[in-house]
Motif scaffolding. Structure first.
Motif, PDB file in Angstrom:
ATOM      1  N   LEU A   1       0.831  -1.212   0.000  1.00  0.00           N
ATOM      2  CA  LEU A   1       0.000   0.000   0.000  1.00  0.00           C
ATOM      3  C   LEU A   1       0.860   1.254   0.000  1.00  0.00           C
ATOM      4  O   LEU A   1       1.998   1.244   0.469  1.00  0.00           O
ATOM      5  N   GLU A   2       0.267   2.321  -0.490  1.00  0.00           N
ATOM      6  CA  GLU A   2       0.915   3.620  -0.344  1.00  0.00           C
ATOM      7  C   GLU A   2       0.966   3.952   1.140  1.00  0.00           C
ATOM      8  O   GLU A   2       0.146   3.493   1.932  1.00  0.00           O
ATOM      9  N   GLU A   3       1.919   4.763   1.516  1.00  0.00           N
ATOM     10  CA  GLU A   3       2.127   5.076   2.926  1.00  0.00           C
ATOM     11  C   GLU A   3       0.869   5.632   3.601  1.00  0.00           C
ATOM     12  O   GLU A   3       0.547   5.269   4.726  1.00  0.00           O
ATOM     13  N   THR A   4       0.134   6.494   2.901  1.00  0.00           N
ATOM     14  CA  THR A   4      -1.068   7.082   3.513  1.00  0.00           C
ATOM     15  C   THR A   4      -2.144   6.026   3.732  1.00  0.00           C
ATOM     16  O   THR A   4      -2.811   6.032   4.775  1.00  0.00           O
ATOM     17  N   ASP A   5      -2.329   5.118   2.782  1.00  0.00           N
ATOM     18  CA  ASP A   5      -3.309   4.054   2.951  1.00  0.00           C
ATOM     19  C   ASP A   5      -2.886   3.083   4.044  1.00  0.00           C
ATOM     20  O   ASP A   5      -3.707   2.613   4.829  1.00  0.00           O
ATOM     21  N   ARG A   6      -1.608   2.792   4.105  1.00  0.00           N
ATOM     22  CA  ARG A   6      -1.088   1.890   5.146  1.00  0.00           C
ATOM     23  C   ARG A   6      -1.356   2.484   6.525  1.00  0.00           C
ATOM     24  O   ARG A   6      -1.857   1.808   7.424  1.00  0.00           O
ATOM     25  N   ALA A   7      -1.044   3.750   6.680  1.00  0.00           N
ATOM     26  CA  ALA A   7      -1.267   4.409   7.971  1.00  0.00           C
ATOM     27  C   ALA A   7      -2.752   4.436   8.311  1.00  0.00           C
ATOM     28  O   ALA A   7      -3.135   4.192   9.463  1.00  0.00           O
ATOM     29  N   LEU A   8      -3.576   4.702   7.323  1.00  0.00           N
ATOM     30  CA  LEU A   8      -5.022   4.730   7.530  1.00  0.00           C
ATOM     31  C   LEU A   8      -5.530   3.366   7.992  1.00  0.00           C
ATOM     32  O   LEU A   8      -6.294   3.265   8.956  1.00  0.00           O
ATOM     33  N   PHE A   9      -5.109   2.318   7.316  1.00  0.00           N
ATOM     34  CA  PHE A   9      -5.538   0.959   7.661  1.00  0.00           C
ATOM     35  C   PHE A   9      -5.102   0.594   9.077  1.00  0.00           C
ATOM     36  O   PHE A   9      -5.890   0.071   9.867  1.00  0.00           O
ATOM     37  N   ILE A  10      -3.865   0.881   9.420  1.00  0.00           N
ATOM     38  CA  ILE A  10      -3.346   0.563  10.753  1.00  0.00           C
ATOM     39  C   ILE A  10      -4.065   1.382  11.821  1.00  0.00           C
ATOM     40  O   ILE A  10      -4.434   0.854  12.870  1.00  0.00           O
ATOM     41  N   ARG A  11      -4.254   2.646  11.556  1.00  0.00           N
ATOM     42  CA  ARG A  11      -4.927   3.491  12.553  1.00  0.00           C
ATOM     43  C   ARG A  11      -6.357   3.022  12.788  1.00  0.00           C
ATOM     44  O   ARG A  11      -6.842   3.051  13.914  1.00  0.00           O
ATOM     45  N   ARG A  12      -7.022   2.572  11.739  1.00  0.00           N
ATOM     46  CA  ARG A  12      -8.410   2.119  11.898  1.00  0.00           C
ATOM     47  C   ARG A  12      -8.480   0.739  12.542  1.00  0.00           C
ATOM     48  O   ARG A  12      -9.230   0.520  13.486  1.00  0.00           O
ATOM     49  N   TYR A  13      -7.712  -0.213  12.048  1.00  0.00           N
ATOM     50  CA  TYR A  13      -7.891  -1.602  12.466  1.00  0.00           C
ATOM     51  C   TYR A  13      -6.907  -2.083  13.524  1.00  0.00           C
ATOM     52  O   TYR A  13      -7.131  -3.127  14.121  1.00  0.00           O
ATOM     53  N   TRP A  14      -5.831  -1.383  13.764  1.00  0.00           N
ATOM     54  CA  TRP A  14      -4.938  -1.762  14.857  1.00  0.00           C
ATOM     55  C   TRP A  14      -5.186  -0.874  16.073  1.00  0.00           C
ATOM     56  O   TRP A  14      -5.380  -1.351  17.171  1.00  0.00           O
ATOM     57  N   TYR A  15      -5.171   0.434  15.844  1.00  0.00           N
ATOM     58  CA  TYR A  15      -5.354   1.360  16.952  1.00  0.00           C
ATOM     59  C   TYR A  15      -6.825   1.661  17.233  1.00  0.00           C
ATOM     60  O   TYR A  15      -7.144   2.281  18.241  1.00  0.00           O
ATOM     61  N   GLY A  16      -7.723   1.255  16.348  1.00  0.00           N
ATOM     62  CA  GLY A  16      -9.143   1.409  16.579  1.00  0.00           C
ATOM     63  C   GLY A  16      -9.650   2.837  16.532  1.00  0.00           C
ATOM     64  O   GLY A  16     -10.654   3.153  17.159  1.00  0.00           O
ATOM     65  N   GLU A  17      -8.989   3.686  15.779  1.00  0.00           N
ATOM     66  CA  GLU A  17      -9.432   5.077  15.699  1.00  0.00           C
ATOM     67  C   GLU A  17     -10.764   5.167  14.967  1.00  0.00           C
ATOM     68  O   GLU A  17     -11.043   4.398  14.038  1.00  0.00           O
ATOM     69  N   ALA A  18     -11.585   6.091  15.373  1.00  0.00           N
ATOM     70  CA  ALA A  18     -12.921   6.260  14.815  1.00  0.00           C
ATOM     71  C   ALA A  18     -12.855   6.719  13.363  1.00  0.00           C
ATOM     72  O   ALA A  18     -12.018   7.553  12.997  1.00  0.00           O
ATOM     73  N   ALA A  19     -13.756   6.192  12.563  1.00  0.00           N
ATOM     74  CA  ALA A  19     -13.825   6.577  11.156  1.00  0.00           C
ATOM     75  C   ALA A  19     -14.081   8.072  11.014  1.00  0.00           C
ATOM     76  O   ALA A  19     -13.535   8.725  10.122  1.00  0.00           O
ATOM     77  N   LYS A  20     -14.876   8.619  11.905  1.00  0.00           N
ATOM     78  CA  LYS A  20     -15.191  10.047  11.861  1.00  0.00           C
ATOM     79  C   LYS A  20     -13.924  10.886  12.013  1.00  0.00           C
ATOM     80  O   LYS A  20     -13.707  11.858  11.281  1.00  0.00           O
ATOM     81  N   THR A  21     -13.062  10.495  12.938  1.00  0.00           N
ATOM     82  CA  THR A  21     -11.805  11.207  13.169  1.00  0.00           C
ATOM     83  C   THR A  21     -10.894  11.112  11.950  1.00  0.00           C
ATOM     84  O   THR A  21     -10.317  12.108  11.509  1.00  0.00           O
ATOM     85  N   LEU A  22     -10.775   9.898  11.415  1.00  0.00           N
ATOM     86  CA  LEU A  22      -9.900   9.695  10.260  1.00  0.00           C
ATOM     87  C   LEU A  22     -10.411  10.460   9.043  1.00  0.00           C
ATOM     88  O   LEU A  22      -9.616  11.036   8.298  1.00  0.00           O
ATOM     89  N   ALA A  23     -11.725  10.468   8.844  1.00  0.00           N
ATOM     90  CA  ALA A  23     -12.302  11.200   7.716  1.00  0.00           C
ATOM     91  C   ALA A  23     -12.029  12.697   7.842  1.00  0.00           C
ATOM     92  O   ALA A  23     -11.665  13.352   6.858  1.00  0.00           O
ATOM     93  N   ALA A  24     -12.185  13.225   9.041  1.00  0.00           N
ATOM     94  CA  ALA A  24     -11.933  14.655   9.254  1.00  0.00           C
ATOM     95  C   ALA A  24     -10.482  15.003   8.952  1.00  0.00           C
ATOM     96  O   ALA A  24     -10.200  16.040   8.337  1.00  0.00           O
ATOM     97  N   GLU A  25      -9.552  14.152   9.354  1.00  0.00           N
ATOM     98  CA  GLU A  25      -8.135  14.407   9.097  1.00  0.00           C
ATOM     99  C   GLU A  25      -7.803  14.346   7.609  1.00  0.00           C
ATOM    100  O   GLU A  25      -6.895  15.013   7.145  1.00  0.00           O
ATOM    101  N   ARG A  26      -8.535  13.517   6.865  1.00  0.00           N
ATOM    102  CA  ARG A  26      -8.297  13.374   5.420  1.00  0.00           C
ATOM    103  C   ARG A  26      -9.132  14.358   4.601  1.00  0.00           C
ATOM    104  O   ARG A  26      -9.085  14.320   3.370  1.00  0.00           O
ATOM    105  N   ASN A  27      -9.911  15.204   5.296  1.00  0.00           N
ATOM    106  CA  ASN A  27     -10.792  16.163   4.620  1.00  0.00           C
ATOM    107  C   ASN A  27     -11.744  15.471   3.650  1.00  0.00           C
ATOM    108  O   ASN A  27     -11.873  15.875   2.483  1.00  0.00           O
ATOM    109  N   CYS A  28     -12.361  14.395   4.117  1.00  0.00           N
ATOM    110  CA  CYS A  28     -13.349  13.694   3.305  1.00  0.00           C
ATOM    111  C   CYS A  28     -14.531  13.327   4.194  1.00  0.00           C
ATOM    112  O   CYS A  28     -14.470  13.478   5.414  1.00  0.00           O
TER     113      CYS A  28
END
Length: 185
Positions: free
Chosen positions: A131-158
């Motif tokens: 994966l590209e670095e941004t997708d890798r970080a996104l996947f890990i943050r969501r499924y390893w660290y359990g970060e909320a989708a809402k938080t991740l979406a806000a950080e990605r401006n989507c």
């Protein structure tokens, strides 16, 4: 304080190791526990249990990465707490996150029959490297660290919907990769 010095404190049975660990990695571990459990008091108890587990595991263990070692302990303790509390119907955040992965990661019983958990982890790690670095970080943050989708979406401006589509695409790629590697799903 540097990690190797903190580890040396544990090996020397110096109780300041716990205070130094909390100072350096307390917020990191609390974030992991809170992402999984959603209840601050339970998260705090898991972090305290993490310090106790670190105290009992070192020595003999001498982790190469103290942050990863503590993060793994916190995550495992938090998931165990979640499962215990799940019977009481107190949580739904981790359940949603894990249900998203069900379609592309085999259940623990079929993993034990077909592939050692370590091999599965290696396959997932290898896939993450594709994966590209941004997708890798996104996947890990969501499924390893359990970060909320809402938080991740806000950080990605989507929007959350756009993020959900991106995560679905990645899970689909993971499923295809695991099937290609011969992991039964």
């Amino acid at each position: 304080m540097e990690d190797q010095k903190i580890i040396a404190l544990y090996h020397g049975r110096d109780e300041t190791a716990i205070a130094e660990t909390d100072r350096k990695y307390g917020s990191f571990c609390r974030a992991i526990a809170l992402n999984i459990l959603s209840i601050r008091e339970d998260a705090e108890e898991c972090v305290n249990d993490t310090w106790h587990a670190a105290w009992t595991k070192m020595p003999p263990e001498r982790p190469r990465s103290l942050k990863a070692f503590l993060g793994c302990i916190t995550r495992n303790l938090s998931i165990s707490r979640f499962r215990a509390n799940r019977a009481q119907k107190r949580y739904n955040g981790l359940e949603l996150m894990l249900s998203e992965l069900e379609e592309c990661v085999p259940s623990s019983t079929s993993v034990e029959k077909a592939v050692e958990q370590r091999e599965l982890g290696e396959h997932i790690s290898d896939w993450l490297e594709t994966l590209e670095e941004t997708d890798r970080a996104l996947f890990i943050r969501r499924y390893w660290y359990g970060e909320a989708a809402k938080t991740l979406a806000a950080e990605r401006n989507c929007t959350e919907n756009q993020l959900a589509q991106r995560m679905r695409w990645m899970r689909g790629r993971l499923k295809t990769y695991l099937e290609w590697k011969g992991v039964p799903l």
